[in-house]
Design a protein around this motif. Structure first.
Motif, PDB file in Angstrom:
ATOM      1  N   ALA A  12      40.036  52.036  44.327  1.00  0.00           N
ATOM      2  CA  ALA A  12      39.441  50.686  44.309  1.00  0.00           C
ATOM      3  C   ALA A  12      37.855  50.814  43.952  1.00  0.00           C
ATOM      4  CB  ALA A  12      39.178  50.102  45.671  1.00  0.00           C
TER       5      ALA A  12
ATOM      6  N   VAL B 293      36.559  39.753  39.731  1.00  0.00           N
ATOM      7  CA  VAL B 293      37.754  40.390  39.960  1.00  0.00           C
ATOM      8  C   VAL B 293      38.607  39.754  40.703  1.00  0.00           C
ATOM      9  CG1 VAL B 293      38.458  42.348  41.180  1.00  0.00           C
ATOM     10  CG2 VAL B 293      36.545  42.618  39.685  1.00  0.00           C
ATOM     11  N   SER B 294      38.037  38.898  41.747  1.00  0.00           N
ATOM     12  CA  SER B 294      38.950  38.002  42.376  1.00  0.00           C
ATOM     13  C   SER B 294      39.939  37.204  41.674  1.00  0.00           C
ATOM     14  CB  SER B 294      38.164  37.490  43.650  1.00  0.00           C
ATOM     15  OG  SER B 294      37.258  36.458  43.053  1.00  0.00           O
TER      16      SER B 294
ATOM     17  N   ILE C 199      42.767  39.381  39.767  1.00  0.00           N
ATOM     18  CA  ILE C 199      43.437  39.490  40.750  1.00  0.00           C
ATOM     19  C   ILE C 199      44.524  38.289  40.839  1.00  0.00           C
ATOM     20  CG2 ILE C 199      44.177  40.184  43.201  1.00  0.00           C
ATOM     21  CD1 ILE C 199      41.677  42.074  43.000  1.00  0.00           C
TER      22      ILE C 199
ATOM     23  N   GLU D 153      48.581  45.425  46.807  1.00  0.00           N
ATOM     24  CA  GLU D 153      47.077  44.908  46.660  1.00  0.00           C
ATOM     25  C   GLU D 153      46.227  45.875  46.048  1.00  0.00           C
ATOM     26  OE1 GLU D 153      44.649  41.344  46.685  1.00  0.00           O
ATOM     27  OE2 GLU D 153      46.653  41.707  47.786  1.00  0.00           O
TER      28      GLU D 153
ATOM     29  N   TYR E 131      47.123  45.657  42.131  1.00  0.00           N
ATOM     30  CA  TYR E 131      46.607  44.608  41.594  1.00  0.00           C
ATOM     31  C   TYR E 131      44.953  44.632  41.264  1.00  0.00           C
ATOM     32  CZ  TYR E 131      50.486  41.507  42.548  1.00  0.00           C
ATOM     33  OH  TYR E 131      51.728  41.042  42.668  1.00  0.00           O
ATOM     34  N   GLU E 132      44.319  45.421  42.116  1.00  0.00           N
ATOM     35  CA  GLU E 132      42.722  45.582  42.061  1.00  0.00           C
ATOM     36  C   GLU E 132      42.642  46.551  40.989  1.00  0.00           C
ATOM     37  OE1 GLU E 132      38.845  46.855  44.897  1.00  0.00           O
ATOM     38  OE2 GLU E 132      41.027  46.354  45.682  1.00  0.00           O
ATOM     39  N   TRP E 133      43.543  47.547  40.809  1.00  0.00           N
ATOM     40  CA  TRP E 133      43.272  48.807  39.903  1.00  0.00           C
ATOM     41  C   TRP E 133      43.420  48.186  38.512  1.00  0.00           C
ATOM     42  CZ3 TRP E 133      44.829  51.110  35.913  1.00  0.00           C
ATOM     43  CH2 TRP E 133      44.250  52.438  35.237  1.00  0.00           C
TER      44      TRP E 133
ATOM     45  N   THR F 209      40.662  45.724  37.723  1.00  0.00           N
ATOM     46  CA  THR F 209      39.204  46.711  37.303  1.00  0.00           C
ATOM     47  C   THR F 209      39.326  47.512  36.155  1.00  0.00           C
ATOM     48  OG1 THR F 209      39.707  48.239  38.943  1.00  0.00           O
ATOM     49  CG2 THR F 209      38.377  46.290  39.638  1.00  0.00           C
TER      50      THR F 209
END
Length: 482
Positions: A7, A21-22, A25, A39, A42-44, A47
């Motif tokens: 993250a 980013v939100s 996602i 989760e 998705y974040e990786w 970003t």
């Protein structure tokens, strides 16, 4: 796995995207092929992917461009079309993963890709694929699943296109074959209507001669005798010009009017001046002209009627061949006669055989085999079309059917230029073709191989310049076939 380290990737490695980013996602979670991810995964992806915004009509890639990135479509729609057909063969919509993927052997794009709506996506270059697989554990399985679906869908579409192309060729051949006899029948019918009017008029003129019953009987017997002789003479072409000149000379010497209309028909019927001499014994020149004109008209009408019969018989033969070729109204599995199947297929291709010599080497008393008859006819069609393409519809094709042990051996030979040795191992691969773009999808021989394998048979090829042979081996016994 240390999710914190993922993250908080170094800022230099993280694409600077204009969208928070939100929001990215949230969009990734709506991608069907990414449902159920953790989760941190998705974040990786949010970003490390680089955003791309595409306007409607904008080109994304062209056919033949190197494929070097994976794209997750978050919004919009993309169409991909073949340059040589202009038709869209793939449509990508929001919620799909497209482009090059991990484990994919894709090297170039197979068509021209362009946006048809405002499109938003995340791009991942090939260089970070190892990082994707390491950081997003579930991505490997998801990519494999997408690739399998892609292969199945593309194969289905290409096979459907191949079937439509084959149907188009078959329809074109049949249209050509049906058009010839239909046109001939139409011309004959039109000519017959006109000739019947002429015949009726000449019949009236013959009646106006007021011949005695005896003389009418002589005329009738003369016409019957000449008609019988004409049946034997028909088709002979020896010295027709000389015969016509002799008849024309005789008619002019006897002052017969319209000799130019009478002589050709009498010549084709085999009439000679000697056969006309008996008429001079009881008829004058005008009466002979009426008798011969009426008889010539009857010959023309008869020839036209026979042309109509020949044409309609040809049409019915084609219809029978079509039914036999497709095994219409019959069960899928039939006890089939292989040579008859080859002959039915040749009938479908008759328009391409005008300058082709067909040699048949069919063994006597060949056994019938139990098979999917219509599918085997598609095999014969593919092999014969390949042979015709190889010889450019001019040359020689040899068809051989023999018993070889407990198998039937079917061979299709052509005397074309041959298949280069380096290509012989590839010709059965799906989508491999040596034909120019738009003239073949490369599925014909793949279909041949799959069909023959379905029948527990074997297919092979031997080729050198001037002699190419496709060999099919099919088991004779039903228990060996299914």
């Amino acid at each position: 796995m240390n999710t914190a380290s993922i993250a908080t990737a170094p800022e230099s490695l993280t694409p600077r995207n204009p969208t928070p980013v939100s929001e990215i996602i949230a969009a990734l979670k709506r991608v069907q092929q990414l449902q159920g991810m953790e989760e941190f995964e998705y974040e990786w992806l949010a970003t490390h992917g680089k955003e791309r915004f595409i306007e409607p009509g904008e080109t994304i890639f062209r056919e033949g461009d190197p494929a070097d990135e994976m794209t997750i479509m978050l919004k919009g729609e993309v169409h991909v079309r073949r340059e040589h057909t202009g038709a869209a063969f793939w449509i990508g919509r929001s919620g799909q993963i497209t482009g090059l993927m991990p484990f994919s052997r894709m090297k170039t794009y197979g068509g021209h890709g362009y946006a048809v709506a405002k499109t938003w996506g995340l791009r991942y270059p090939r260089s970070i694929f190892p990082e994707i697989l390491a950081a997003v554990p579930s991505m490997a399985q998801r990519c494999v699943s997408v690739l399998l679906d892609r292969v199945r869908e593309i194969t289905r579409m290409e096979q459907q296109t191949e079937k439509l192309n084959a149907l188009g060729k078959l329809a074109g051949n049949l249209a050509h074959e049906l058009n010839n006899p239909a046109s001939a029948a139409q011309r004959a019918a039109s000519g017959l209507l006109e000739e019947l009017r002429v015949y009726g008029h000449e019949k009236f003129r013959l009646g106006s001669l007021c011949l005695s019953e005896t003389h009418l009987g002589v005329v009738r017997k003369w016409q019957d005798a000449v008609s019988e002789y004409a049946k034997e003479f028909r088709g002979q072409t020896t010295d027709l010009a000389t015969r016509e000149d002799e008849l024309t000379t005789w008619l002019r010497e006897h002052n017969i009017e319209d000799s130019w209309r009478i002589a050709p028909e009498l010549t084709e019927a085999g009439v000679t001046p000697v056969q006309l001499d008996p008429l001079t014994g009881f008829l004058d020149a005008d009466a002979i002209a009426v008798v011969l004109t009426q008889f010539a008209s009857s010959l023309r009408a008869q020839n036209m009627a026979e042309a109509m019969l020949d044409s309609t018989n040809r049409i019915f033969d084609l219809i029978r061949a079509i039914k036999d070729y497709s095994y219409m109204d019959q069960a899928p599995i039939q006890e089939i006669d292989i040579p008859q199947g080859l002959e039915n297929t040749l009938t479908m291709l008759q328009s391409r055989l005008k300058h082709v010599e067909i040699e048949r080497r069919y063994a006597s008393e060949l056994p019938h085999i139990s098979a999917y008859a219509s599918e085997l006819n598609q095999v014969w069609m593919a092999l014969l079309e390949n042979a015709l393409d190889a010889i450019a519809d001019r040359g020689k094709i040899t068809l051989s059917v023999q018993v070889s042990g407990d198998m039937l051996l079917i061979e299709v030979w052509d005397n074309g230029p041959g298949i280069p040795p380096e290509l012989q191992d590839r010709i059965f691969e799906p989508f491999f073709t040596t034909k120019p773009p738009g003239l073949g999808l490369g599925l014909g021989l793949d279909t041949v191989q799959r069909t023959i394998r379905k029948h527990r048979g074997y297919v092979g090829v031997q080729s050198q310049p001037g002699a190419t042979c496709f060999q099919i081996r099919l088991p004779i016994e039903q228990l060996q076939a299914y």
